[in-house]
Design a protein around this motif. Sequence first.
Motif, PDB file in Angstrom:
ATOM      1  N   LEU A 187     -30.166 -34.384  -5.686  1.00  0.00           N
ATOM      2  CA  LEU A 187     -28.943 -33.739  -5.205  1.00  0.00           C
ATOM      3  C   LEU A 187     -29.148 -32.232  -5.219  1.00  0.00           C
ATOM      4  CD1 LEU A 187     -26.405 -35.996  -7.126  1.00  0.00           C
ATOM      5  CD2 LEU A 187     -27.203 -36.246  -4.772  1.00  0.00           C
ATOM      6  N   GLY A 188     -29.726 -31.719  -4.162  1.00  0.00           N
ATOM      7  CA  GLY A 188     -30.059 -30.309  -4.081  1.00  0.00           C
ATOM      8  C   GLY A 188     -28.920 -29.456  -3.573  1.00  0.00           C
ATOM      9  N   ALA A 219     -19.954 -40.810   1.995  1.00  0.00           N
ATOM     10  CA  ALA A 219     -20.697 -39.711   2.616  1.00  0.00           C
ATOM     11  C   ALA A 219     -22.170 -39.803   2.255  1.00  0.00           C
ATOM     12  CB  ALA A 219     -20.118 -38.372   2.168  1.00  0.00           C
ATOM     13  N   LEU A 220     -22.440 -40.102   0.991  1.00  0.00           N
ATOM     14  CA  LEU A 220     -23.832 -40.263   0.547  1.00  0.00           C
ATOM     15  C   LEU A 220     -24.483 -41.412   1.306  1.00  0.00           C
ATOM     16  CD1 LEU A 220     -26.111 -39.516  -1.470  1.00  0.00           C
ATOM     17  CD2 LEU A 220     -25.106 -41.187  -3.042  1.00  0.00           C
ATOM     18  N   GLY A 221     -23.754 -42.514   1.476  1.00  0.00           N
ATOM     19  CA  GLY A 221     -24.291 -43.659   2.194  1.00  0.00           C
ATOM     20  C   GLY A 221     -24.640 -43.328   3.632  1.00  0.00           C
ATOM     21  N   HIS A 276     -19.250 -30.850  -4.444  1.00  0.00           N
ATOM     22  CA  HIS A 276     -18.879 -31.589  -5.656  1.00  0.00           C
ATOM     23  C   HIS A 276     -20.046 -31.646  -6.640  1.00  0.00           C
ATOM     24  CE1 HIS A 276     -17.071 -34.780  -8.151  1.00  0.00           C
ATOM     25  NE2 HIS A 276     -18.259 -35.373  -8.091  1.00  0.00           N
ATOM     26  N   THR A 277     -21.221 -32.013  -6.169  1.00  0.00           N
ATOM     27  CA  THR A 277     -22.369 -32.118  -7.080  1.00  0.00           C
ATOM     28  C   THR A 277     -22.769 -30.752  -7.617  1.00  0.00           C
ATOM     29  OG1 THR A 277     -23.883 -32.074  -5.175  1.00  0.00           O
ATOM     30  CG2 THR A 277     -23.214 -34.226  -6.008  1.00  0.00           C
ATOM     31  N   ALA A 278     -22.655 -29.714  -6.768  1.00  0.00           N
ATOM     32  CA  ALA A 278     -22.988 -28.363  -7.232  1.00  0.00           C
ATOM     33  C   ALA A 278     -21.987 -27.888  -8.280  1.00  0.00           C
ATOM     34  CB  ALA A 278     -23.011 -27.398  -6.045  1.00  0.00           C
ATOM     35  N   GLU A 279     -20.704 -28.191  -8.068  1.00  0.00           N
ATOM     36  CA  GLU A 279     -19.671 -27.782  -9.022  1.00  0.00           C
ATOM     37  C   GLU A 279     -19.856 -28.484 -10.370  1.00  0.00           C
ATOM     38  OE1 GLU A 279     -14.774 -27.735  -9.447  1.00  0.00           O
ATOM     39  OE2 GLU A 279     -15.748 -28.808  -7.799  1.00  0.00           O
ATOM     40  N   GLN A 280     -20.153 -29.780 -10.329  1.00  0.00           N
ATOM     41  CA  GLN A 280     -20.356 -30.525 -11.568  1.00  0.00           C
ATOM     42  C   GLN A 280     -21.548 -29.968 -12.340  1.00  0.00           C
ATOM     43  OE1 GLN A 280     -18.085 -32.347 -12.615  1.00  0.00           O
ATOM     44  NE2 GLN A 280     -17.757 -34.253 -11.531  1.00  0.00           N
ATOM     45  N   ASP A 322     -34.136 -28.142  -5.983  1.00  0.00           N
ATOM     46  CA  ASP A 322     -33.555 -27.649  -7.241  1.00  0.00           C
ATOM     47  C   ASP A 322     -32.224 -28.348  -7.511  1.00  0.00           C
ATOM     48  OD1 ASP A 322     -33.002 -26.266  -9.510  1.00  0.00           O
ATOM     49  OD2 ASP A 322     -32.547 -24.358  -8.525  1.00  0.00           O
ATOM     50  N   GLY A 323     -32.307 -29.520  -8.112  1.00  0.00           N
ATOM     51  CA  GLY A 323     -31.101 -30.263  -8.438  1.00  0.00           C
ATOM     52  C   GLY A 323     -31.452 -31.549  -9.155  1.00  0.00           C
ATOM     53  N   PRO A 324     -30.468 -32.194  -9.802  1.00  0.00           N
ATOM     54  CA  PRO A 324     -30.727 -33.430 -10.543  1.00  0.00           C
ATOM     55  C   PRO A 324     -30.866 -34.615  -9.597  1.00  0.00           C
ATOM     56  CG  PRO A 324     -28.394 -32.981 -10.560  1.00  0.00           C
ATOM     57  CD  PRO A 324     -29.042 -31.811  -9.844  1.00  0.00           C
ATOM     58  N   ASP A 325     -31.465 -35.679 -10.091  1.00  0.00           N
ATOM     59  CA  ASP A 325     -31.464 -36.907  -9.298  1.00  0.00           C
ATOM     60  C   ASP A 325     -30.115 -37.600  -9.474  1.00  0.00           C
ATOM     61  OD1 ASP A 325     -31.650 -38.971 -11.516  1.00  0.00           O
ATOM     62  OD2 ASP A 325     -33.464 -37.838 -11.913  1.00  0.00           O
ATOM     63  N   LEU A 326     -29.837 -38.555  -8.602  1.00  0.00           N
ATOM     64  CA  LEU A 326     -28.543 -39.232  -8.619  1.00  0.00           C
ATOM     65  C   LEU A 326     -28.305 -39.975  -9.928  1.00  0.00           C
ATOM     66  CD1 LEU A 326     -25.962 -40.139  -7.110  1.00  0.00           C
ATOM     67  CD2 LEU A 326     -27.297 -42.058  -6.197  1.00  0.00           C
TER      68      LEU A 326
END
Length: 413
Positions: free
Chosen positions: A146-147, A117-119, A289-293, A96-100
Amino acid sequence: MQITPLNPEDPLELGDFELLGRIGHGGMGQVFLGESLGGEPAAVKVIKPSVVDSESRLRFAQEIEVLKTIWGPRMAAFLGADAEAEQPWLATEYVDGPDLARHVKTHGPLPPVLTAALGAILAEALSAVHTQGLLHRDLKPANVLLGPNGPKIIDFGLAAFTESSVSLTAPHQVVGTPICMAPEQAAGVKPLTAAVDVYALGALLLFAATGHYPHEAATPYMVFHLVTDPGTAPDLSGTPGELVPLLSGMLAHDAETRPSLTDVVQQCRSVIEAQGMKIAQARRRLTAHTAEQRHRSTSVAPHSPTVLWPAPASDPSGTEITPVDLDTPAPIEEPAHSPTLVAPGPSAKETPSPEPPTRLDPSDGSRHGRPASNRPPTDSRRPTAGTHTLRHSVQARRTAERLRTAYAATAPF
């Protein structure tokens, strides 16, 4: 991730999975949101009837076998499949999240420490895949979700066993996505090595940090030319200084000079530690960060629907079908001994056929958003009330509520 209601012609169930809505589609198939008997949400991939043949079934069966082979916290888990069904299907964990790609387009590039970190996360995950003797071969931003528990890699449809002598592609056939394709892969060199995934990860991280790819051009042909030309260096403009050594090495034209995935993890750790952080902290910060955005984007207009219902024919701009929307060529194939590339499949966005909105009213049995006149006979498509109990997990109820909210905001009556 955008979810739209099922179309009248869509199946209601596949195997033991009840289908609840549409997630996205591509040239080869459709992806549905499904739910298992035990209430586990799933992404159910189905080959389109128009492309079902012996070769597509063989490719699909290979993807299933690959998914049975790999496992790990950064892979969307395999849940079930049937390559021999009339409509071949494959179910994996629903993230449940968008792709990068969607995230960067919506919110902009990631900060350098979060890119590192992603790398580290993805390099470690790919290393586990390579340990199984596999290559992904089509890693790109659209294939990283990005779940809520961090990034996960999806779509192993082009994965291949590195030592296998069996291939579904001709000797000079090129399969993949040009914008993230290693030079040797674009040139049709075989066998491929782990370095192709290192290059693709470098292209993905460059996009995450800058919003652009190492080589961009107006047509796929021009991209292929740039990628395979040893005299054309990748475009690293806008790359934060601390990431330049890492990305320039990963995007080296010569496969043998690229770092190993273990080296990539170590270099990413060095970037993070230079900022006074530990790798575990950076990983948690990336997920937060991704969840907040994502939360900000959905809370800007709290009364706006998060799931877009198919708009009336007079308002096609309000329609969204798929979460994947790169302004770059779709995966393409180059037939053997031919300079002509096969045209990409349907666009990632399409306007649905103009059908009148329908009520999502559980009282009339139309939980799939079908008008009563279009629902199939009970004995042919749907078990009778006495033999089948609808499954409604928390995820399913949330989805249904979003669909009802979206419908209420767009209904013409």
